[in-house]
Design an enzyme around this catalytic site. Structure first.
Site, PDB file in Angstrom:
ATOM      1  N   LYS A 207       0.675  -1.048  -0.033  1.00  0.00           N
ATOM      2  CA  LYS A 207      -0.282   0.211  -0.048  1.00  0.00           C
ATOM      3  C   LYS A 207       0.922   1.210   0.055  1.00  0.00           C
ATOM      4  CE  LYS A 207      -3.341   2.302   2.718  1.00  0.00           C
ATOM      5  NZ  LYS A 207      -4.371   2.250   3.748  1.00  0.00           N
ATOM      6  N   GLU A 213      10.468  -4.847   4.652  1.00  0.00           N
ATOM      7  CA  GLU A 213      10.717  -6.367   4.004  1.00  0.00           C
ATOM      8  C   GLU A 213      10.149  -6.289   2.579  1.00  0.00           C
ATOM      9  OE1 GLU A 213       9.094  -4.896   6.663  1.00  0.00           O
ATOM     10  OE2 GLU A 213       8.936  -6.354   8.465  1.00  0.00           O
ATOM     11  N   GLY A 269      -4.896  -2.096   5.026  1.00  0.00           N
ATOM     12  CA  GLY A 269      -3.940  -3.119   4.468  1.00  0.00           C
ATOM     13  C   GLY A 269      -4.827  -4.632   4.826  1.00  0.00           C
ATOM     14  N   ARG A 270      -5.200  -4.859   5.868  1.00  0.00           N
ATOM     15  CA  ARG A 270      -5.816  -6.021   6.330  1.00  0.00           C
ATOM     16  C   ARG A 270      -7.203  -6.121   5.765  1.00  0.00           C
ATOM     17  NH1 ARG A 270      -4.560  -2.348  10.472  1.00  0.00           N
ATOM     18  NH2 ARG A 270      -6.548  -1.773  11.728  1.00  0.00           N
ATOM     19  N   GLU A 355      -4.883  -6.907  14.617  1.00  0.00           N
ATOM     20  CA  GLU A 355      -4.415  -5.527  14.449  1.00  0.00           C
ATOM     21  C   GLU A 355      -5.561  -4.205  14.375  1.00  0.00           C
ATOM     22  OE1 GLU A 355      -0.842  -4.723  11.459  1.00  0.00           O
ATOM     23  OE2 GLU A 355      -2.672  -4.295  10.276  1.00  0.00           O
ATOM     24  N   HIS A 386      -5.928 -33.372  16.940  1.00  0.00           N
ATOM     25  CA  HIS A 386      -4.952 -34.274  17.555  1.00  0.00           C
ATOM     26  C   HIS A 386      -3.812 -33.271  17.970  1.00  0.00           C
ATOM     27  CE1 HIS A 386      -6.988 -37.867  16.007  1.00  0.00           C
ATOM     28  NE2 HIS A 386      -7.337 -37.116  14.957  1.00  0.00           N
ATOM     29  N   LYS A 506       9.258  -1.117  14.035  1.00  0.00           N
ATOM     30  CA  LYS A 506       9.879  -0.723  12.705  1.00  0.00           C
ATOM     31  C   LYS A 506      11.072   0.308  12.858  1.00  0.00           C
ATOM     32  CE  LYS A 506       5.615  -1.352  10.072  1.00  0.00           C
ATOM     33  NZ  LYS A 506       4.688  -0.672   9.224  1.00  0.00           N
TER      34      LYS A 506
HETATM   35  O1  F6P Z   1       2.968  -3.594   9.685  1.00  0.00           O
HETATM   36  C1  F6P Z   1       1.860  -3.167   9.748  1.00  0.00           C
HETATM   37  C2  F6P Z   1       1.348  -2.946   8.240  1.00  0.00           C
HETATM   38  O2  F6P Z   1       1.268  -1.611   8.027  1.00  0.00           O
HETATM   39  C3  F6P Z   1      -0.145  -3.537   7.956  1.00  0.00           C
HETATM   40  O3  F6P Z   1      -1.066  -2.803   8.554  1.00  0.00           O
HETATM   41  C4  F6P Z   1       0.044  -3.598   6.556  1.00  0.00           C
HETATM   42  O4  F6P Z   1      -1.040  -4.658   5.984  1.00  0.00           O
HETATM   43  C5  F6P Z   1       1.648  -4.034   6.456  1.00  0.00           C
HETATM   44  O5  F6P Z   1       2.283  -3.167   7.281  1.00  0.00           O
HETATM   45  C6  F6P Z   1       2.088  -3.867   4.984  1.00  0.00           C
HETATM   46  O6  F6P Z   1       2.216  -2.519   4.585  1.00  0.00           O
HETATM   47  P1  F6P Z   1       2.327  -2.148   2.990  1.00  0.00           P
HETATM   48  O7  F6P Z   1       1.066  -2.767   2.149  1.00  0.00           O
HETATM   49  O8  F6P Z   1       2.194  -0.786   2.981  1.00  0.00           O
HETATM   50  O9  F6P Z   1       3.622  -2.608   2.608  1.00  0.00           O
END
Ligand code: F6P
Length: 543
Positions: A207, A213, A269-270, A355, A386, A506
């Protein structure tokens, strides 16, 4: 709102019912009402929901509904669907429901025709996925695309991977999707080591397009691609597309914005799977089945928006979650899908619910002072039976559990599915009614062993039964949990749409990164624990 929901007479009334329920067993509730298992049920779209095996009386449900009215759940729902800026800490609308509005709907928010924007992007996604599926879209060397690698994390990963796994029965067998999320280099290595760059398409989903990452993985993926294709930079355009709200950063990264699919800051995002974030799923199952998934979401959206609270399934289930968490002290909530295809569903729900509602401060900044945000967890049945079900059956914790099952299997192998589903039905009965000492004694069990075999029962469950796992029922299930989560947030008066809690980690990681790689040993600059751990790490890395 002048007075907090938790200060209201309605809250006190629910509290009173919670105290009363302590002495009541589900055996009595079913014994005194032979029709309870038919009565306490509801339907939303294709989902039949049986909430009769919950620890509630009709009076408690009435009190919870009164509390929802006190919290203005209906008004808050309408405000969300209308695009009011209910995400107050970020001053944003919360409009994931607009992502699944039909083409002929109208919704203008902040002067923008949201439905037109949504369908423009869906059309571009559809055209692109058609090209990839048909082989018209080719890699730089002319190969057709065989593997799509989605690079994203959090909401940019969990939704797509969950839905891809869930809908594998509907996917094109000629295109495999893989999902890279972790900055642990192992993830990208494992997912690409047997791939041919010439037939691989990377979908970089972020987003913000600023997530460490994702950008690190995307950079490494680009290096891997160029190394495999002889270093021709022009190849990137054929092998990388982006999904983001930030065109500038996409361009800065080197992805042609012609190959970018946008979404908007009003999609959290979620909650983003039904936006362009679902592109890899659309490539796998095709635009028509993706549209069916959106229609499934929309059916539940409409139900939530328009159905009276007494029959409003997401509202009722959200209220039950508040009941257990805040009033009866449950710490967690199990989600147990009896479908191997839903093996990532609990992981997906963890971000959605935790979240969203892992908050201790209310909208006005005051401390909530009551329990919010339960821990969601689970695994598909029968595997979980199990592993951890023992603790639910005979442990000391209150763990409400959702059982999700389907009558018709995606792959019919005679009676195997019936055997599978007999477990599904058996478990909720065993959890609710257990087995008494008298019943066990009557079987001639040695007295010393009897207490160990007693199953106290009274463990609450909700059963969600649909005919079949389809793109539509998957969309319905996701929307159901989205609105359950929303209902809980409204009752707790928290902002379910920000996530400030993930920021500090972060920032600290960015500060620590140079200390791990610097040539000279860093000065002691953190707490003594962190400094000692870093020194040990550096020495094991030979620094
Ligand atoms: O770690 C939190 C967060 O902001 C989430 O809410 C989001 O889904 C994720 O990081 C990834 O964010 P982006 O889509 O901006 O890379």
């Amino acid at each position: 709102m002048s007075e907090h929901v938790s200060d209201s007479a309605e809250w006190q009334a629910v509290q009173g019912h919670a105290e009363k329920i302590a002495g009541v067993h589900l055996r009595e509730l079913f014994g005194s009402d032979p029709r309870r298992g038919e009565r306490l049920t509801a339907q939303v779209a294709d989902l039949y929901v049986d909430y009769s095996k919950n620890l509630v009386t009709d009076e408690a449900i009435g009190a919870l509904i009164a509390l929802a009215e006190r919290a203005r759940l209906r008004e808050r729902t309408a405000a969300m669907f209308a695009g009011e800026h209910i995400n107050v800490t970020e001053d944003r609308a919360v409009l994931h429901t607009a992502l699944r509005l039909p083409r002929d709907a109208t919704l203008v928010v902040d002067g923008q025709d949201v439905v037109r924007d949504v369908h423009e992007v869906l059309d571009r996604m559809g055209a692109f996925s058609d090209k990839v599926r048909s082989g018209e879209w080719r890699g730089a060397t002319g190969e057709r695309i065989r593997t799509v690698v989605n690079i994203g994390i959090g909401g940019s990963d969990l939704g797509p991977v969950m839905a891809y796994e869930a809908l594998k029965a509907y996917a094109d067998p000629g295109i495999e999707c893989r999902f890279v999320s972790n900055i642990d280099p192992t993830d990208l290595h494992q997912k690409t080591r047997d791939l041919d760059p010439a037939s691989t398409l990377f979908v970089v989903v972020s987003k913000t397009f600023g997530t460490q990452e994702t950008l690190t993985n995307a950079t490494e993926a680009r290096n891997w691609l160029l190394a495999g294709l002889g270093g021709d930079q022009a190849a990137v355009a054929k092998h990388f597309v982006a999904v983001s709200t930030n065109a500038q950063r996409v361009a800065d990264f080197g992805i042609d914005t012609e190959n970018m699919f946008g979404f908007w800051d009003w999609v959290g995002g979620r909650y983003s799977l039904p936006s362009a974030v679902g592109l890899s799923v659309m490539i796998a199952v095709g635009k028509e089945q993706f549209a069916e998934m959106l229609a499934g979401y929309h059916a539940v959206d409409q139900h939530f928006l328009t159905t009276p609270l007494e029959r409003n399934v997401p509202a009722l289930l959200g209220l039950l979650n508040v009941w257990y968490d805040t009033f009866l002290g449950a710490q967690s909530h199990a989600v147990l899908p009896y479908s191997q295809y839903l093996h990532r569903f609990a992981a997906y729900l963890q971000q959605l619910t935790m979240e969203s509602n892992g908050k201790q401060v209310r909208l006005d900044g005051s401390a909530a002072g009551y329990q919010t945000g339960e821990v969601f967890w689970g695994e598909p049945g029968t595997n979980g039976q199990h592993a951890f079900y023992q603790l639910i059956h005979q442990g000391t914790k209150l763990i409400p559990a959702d059982f999700i099952g389907f009558s018709v299997p995606n792959h019919d192998t005679g009676e195997m599915h019936d055997l599978f589903m007999s477990n599904f039905f058996a478990q909720t009965g065993a959890l609710a009614f257990g087995r008494t000492a008298e019943q066990i004694e009557a079987e001639g069990v040695e007295p010393a062993i009897v207490p160990h075999k007693v199953m106290a029962g009274n463990h609450p469950t909700t059963t969600i039964l649909a005919e079949k796992l389809t793109p539509s029922t998957l969309g319905q299930l996701i929307a159901l949990y989205e609105h359950i989560t929303f209902t809980q947030g409204v009752l707790w008066e928290v902002n379910s749409f920000d996530q400030w809690g993930v920021e500090l980690g972060k920032v600290m990681a960015n500060q620590l990164a140079p200390l791990l790689t610097a040539d000279a040993a860093p000065e002691a600059s953190n707490d003594s624990s962190t400094d000692t751990l870093i020194a040990r790490y550096r020495s094991q890395r030979g620094r």
